[in-house]
Design an enzyme around this catalytic site. Structure first.
Site, mmCIF file in Angstrom:
data_model
loop_
_atom_site.group_PDB
_atom_site.id
_atom_site.type_symbol
_atom_site.label_atom_id
_atom_site.label_comp_id
_atom_site.label_asym_id
_atom_site.label_seq_id
_atom_site.Cartn_x
_atom_site.Cartn_y
_atom_site.Cartn_z
ATOM 1 N N GLN A 333 -0.026 -2.109 5.504
ATOM 2 C CA GLN A 333 0.919 -1.225 4.816
ATOM 3 C C GLN A 333 0.226 -0.096 4.069
ATOM 4 O O GLN A 333 0.707 1.030 4.063
ATOM 5 C CB GLN A 333 1.777 -2.049 3.849
ATOM 6 C CG GLN A 333 2.712 -3.013 4.557
ATOM 7 C CD GLN A 333 3.377 -3.989 3.606
ATOM 8 O OE1 GLN A 333 2.938 -4.192 2.477
ATOM 9 N NE2 GLN A 333 4.443 -4.613 4.061
ATOM 10 N N GLU A 621 3.965 -3.239 -6.710
ATOM 11 C CA GLU A 621 5.273 -3.842 -6.492
ATOM 12 C C GLU A 621 5.897 -4.123 -7.848
ATOM 13 O O GLU A 621 5.227 -4.637 -8.758
ATOM 14 C CB GLU A 621 5.165 -5.145 -5.693
ATOM 15 C CG GLU A 621 4.950 -4.931 -4.210
ATOM 16 C CD GLU A 621 4.980 -6.233 -3.421
ATOM 17 O OE1 GLU A 621 5.028 -7.314 -4.049
ATOM 18 O OE2 GLU A 621 4.959 -6.171 -2.181
#
Length: 723
Positions: A333, A621
């Site tokens: 990612q 996150e």
């Protein structure tokens, strides 16, 4: 207690009750000569007359003049040839454990032996006998430990005359005892012995995500034909000054095939490292399918390198490395490649950042999302342990570089300073904050061997240029609300390779660099934090208000994963369990970070109050677990930004940033923005992305009030600049 010296006469007896083996007696004291097998009349011998650590011990036809067949049966229980000791590989105690030659240490039980009146040579640590493997009577027959059976292949006699060796073997300051969780391999060792140890550690660690075991597997300069599959809390590293000093003909790799559902998902491949090796992978392709806290440093891959294993992988860090072929990012990612060289790069997803890397793709964010910066403005590579040409251990401290591109070792030996191992206190099991701080106060650096160390008080680093180097992701846990480490406002401290794991009583901060109000100029010799990681929960129900606070100026952060756990052992995570407000707070000026990963904190995850800050690659996150919107409010604002620059700041820059939400406890939760900064000419964020993972929750804006929301209907937003 020193063992009593006995007459050097076979048949003299002293029962050694501590061994727990009936009838074992000390039948020698300071005898030098041959050790002869009753099964074949051949002599215990060191292969090729070697004196290297790890040299093979085998059987051979007896020759009077061969030094490698002369053994001193010392009065301290050691069995020595040419100044080295008969030892059991990795301290093994099971049937089949291999013996070899190793540097003598008086306190190591695997180097202690007793010759009984019956002719058995019994190892103190295991109570087992020196045994000729498979009853082989040929030259070259190997030796092992085996349960004592009274068979001829376990019977030994001596020839020779008494000598007077030292009653104790002094520790060798150039060849330290690194404890039981460090394995040092030598190219003279059989490949099967090395492979067995690699496999043993991997099989234990492949799923051991939240256990306490820690390992470092170190290769001395030379060539090896092995395959190193690297599991949790394992460091695999070369002991050469440059990567090409240690060649692995095989693979050094991380895979995701342990994942239970078979999806090859590497999003939890954390806490491991590969460093200082030249790898020629079988088939031309190696793999490092990892996510956070899994550095790949000073590596030379003579082939290509894949960063995923078919399923998702979620972030990684590569520095000071050369990949001759192609780096294939696949489903990775996001990734930072810093000060490295590659043949080419293939693949992209959300956030791929390159700093000072030759062969990197051109700047093209967001299509594809490549952020390419020509040079690192100021950087110093991580310190590392190595063995010099004389066989002595040293720690190399790389020099500071400015406007740096490429590796430190492209033109030969890197610039920097070598520190003899004697300048280090080797931290091992049983050490406490008191013993560690006493060593620091005495002017020692710290080499922290693999393990988990509970601290009742902070480790206090007060001396300029102190080096604190962890092996095998050594872990500090503060107890009873203590701070784990403080660093004074001094020049040139290097802290590297450590995990700070919050204790169950809330700590105000886990690590603090410089006291509040620090203002000294360290631009000529900054403090550098390399591969320094933080964890709140997961293993235990940890709590800390702030993980890392930097008050000093000019600090360099080079790869940090600062993590409040979203999963772990039962009872160790949850909105009211592993509480933590902020991951990183920067109060110092001129602080630079490369590879900053901060995740799941309950308020601002990164707070930057100092001037002239710079960040190259930021991955975030938001917390998964707000139970509802009311629990996740900053006053009247929904949620807290991932990265907050104080309103008073006038200069700040950041490149290649990503922030993701996955509000899986309550998918209706909203965060107003990912990045919150003052709108001033000196503040610029370049190449940002926000993602709603699986559409679980909403981030309304990318930076301040700019750019589209991400949610279940629109999951990815890119923005090239702001505010």
């Amino acid at each position: 207690m020193r063992r009593r010296k006995l007459l050097a006469v076979l048949g003299s007896a002293l029962t050694v009750g501590a061994l727990g083996v009936a009838g074992i007696t000390d039948a020698f004291a300071a005898t030098t000569g041959s050790l002869i097998s009753a099964s074949n009349g051949k002599c215990l011998d060191v292969a090729n007359n070697s004196t290297a650590d790890g040299a093979v011990v085998h059987m051979w036809t007896c020759y009077d003049s061969v030094a490698s067949q002369k053994w001193t049966l010392a009065d301290n229980g050691s069995v020595q040839s040419q100044g080295k000791c008969l030892d059991v590989v990795n301290g093994g105690t099971s049937d089949g454990a291999v013996v070899h030659l190793w540097t003598c240490y008086d306190s190591v039980a695997s180097q202690k032996w007793t010759l009984t009146a019956a002719g058995d040579l019994v190892n103190t640590a295991s109570g087992k006998c020196l045994d000729i493997k498979d009853n082989n009577t040929a030259d070259g027959a190997r030796l092992q430990l085996w349960s004592c059976a009274g068979s001829p292949n376990q019977k030994w006699t001596t020839s020779g005359t008494p000598t007077t060796p030292p009653s104790t073997v002094p520790p060798n300051p150039s060849n330290p005892d690194l404890g039981p969780n460090v394995s040092v391999f030598d190219p003279s060792m059989p490949a099967s012995t090395i492979q067995n140890r690699l496999n043993q550690v991997f099989n234990q660690q492949v799923t051991n995500q939240f256990g306490n075991a820690r390992y470092a597997l170190l290769f001395k300069p030379g060539s090896y034909n092995v395959d190193a599959n690297v599991g949790f809390f394992t460091q695999v590293a070369g002991l050469g000054l440059t990567p090409d000093a240690v060649t692995v003909n095989g693979r050094v790799h991380a895979e995701a095939d342990w994942w239970p559902d078979g999806t090859q998902n590497a999003t939890q491949n954390f806490w491991r490292s590969a460093e200082g090796l030249s790898v020629t992978p079988a088939g031309g392709l190696d793999r490092w399918a990892v996510s956070q806290a899994a550095p790949y440093r000073r590596m030379h891959v003579r082939g290509s390198l894949a960063l995923s294993d078919g399923g998702w992988s979620s972030g990684g860090f590569l520095a000071d490395s050369r990949i001759d072929g192609q780096i294939q990012s696949g489903t990775q990612q996001q990734w930072l490649t810093r000060n490295s060289a590659m043949g080419s790069w293939s693949g992209s997803n959300w956030n791929q950042v390159f700093v000072g890397a030759s062969g990197a793709p051109a700047q093209s964010f967001p299509s594809p999302p490549y952020t390419t910066v020509g040079a690192a403005p100021v950087i110093a590579e991580k310190p590392y342990l190595y063995v010099d040409g004389a066989g002595a251990y040293q720690v190399f401290v790389p020099a500071l570089r400015r406007n740096a591109a490429g590796t430190t070792w492209a033109n030969g030996n890197p610039a920097g300073t070598s520190l003899p191992i004697g300048t280090f206190y080797v931290v091992k099991a049983g050490d406490t904050a008191a013993t560690i701080n006493a060593a620091l106060a005495a002017g020692k650096n710290l080499l922290v061997t693999p393990g988990v160390y509970h601290l009742s008080a902070p480790v206090t680093v007060n001396r300029a240029n102190t080096v604190v180097l962890g092996l095998g992701l050594a872990t500090f846990v503060p107890d009873n609300g203590a701070v784990a480490m403080t660093v004074a406002d001094v020049d040139g401290v290097r802290v590297a390779g450590l995990l700070f794991d919050a204790g169950t009583t809330n700590s105000p901060v886990l690590m603090e660099v410089g006291p509040n109000g620090s203002a000294a100029d360290h631009s000529a010799n900054p403090t550098v934090l390399s591969d320094v990681f933080f964890r709140i929960g997961g293993s235990i129900a940890g709590r800390a208000s702030v993980s890392l606070r930097i008050n000093s100026d000019d600090v360099i952060g080079d790869h940090a994963w600062i993590w409040r756990a979203d999963h772990g052992n039962d009872g160790t995570y949850g909105w009211t369990i592993n509480t933590a407000a902020n991951g990183l707070v920067v109060n110092g000026d001129d602080v630079t970070f490369y590879g900053l990963f901060v995740e799941h904190y309950q308020q601002y995850q990164t707070v930057w109050n100092g001037e002239n800050g710079r960040t190259y690659f930021y991955q975030n996150e938001m917390p998964y677990d707000p139970p509802n919107q009311a629990a996740y409010m900053n006053g009247s604002t929904q949620g807290w930004a991932a990265y907050k620059v104080a309103d008073s700041v006038t200069n700040h820059q950041a490149w290649g940033l990503g922030s993701y939400c996955y509000f899986n406890v309550n998918r209706s939760v909203v965060n107003a923005r990912a990045f919150e900064v003052p709108a001033k000419p000196g503040i610029r964020f370049t190449d940002m992305v926000t993602v709603s993972l699986g559409g679980a929750g909403t981030i309304s804006r990318v930076i301040n009030n700019k750019a589209d929301a991400v949610n279940s209907g629109h999951q990815v937003t890119y923005l090239t600049s702001g505010p």
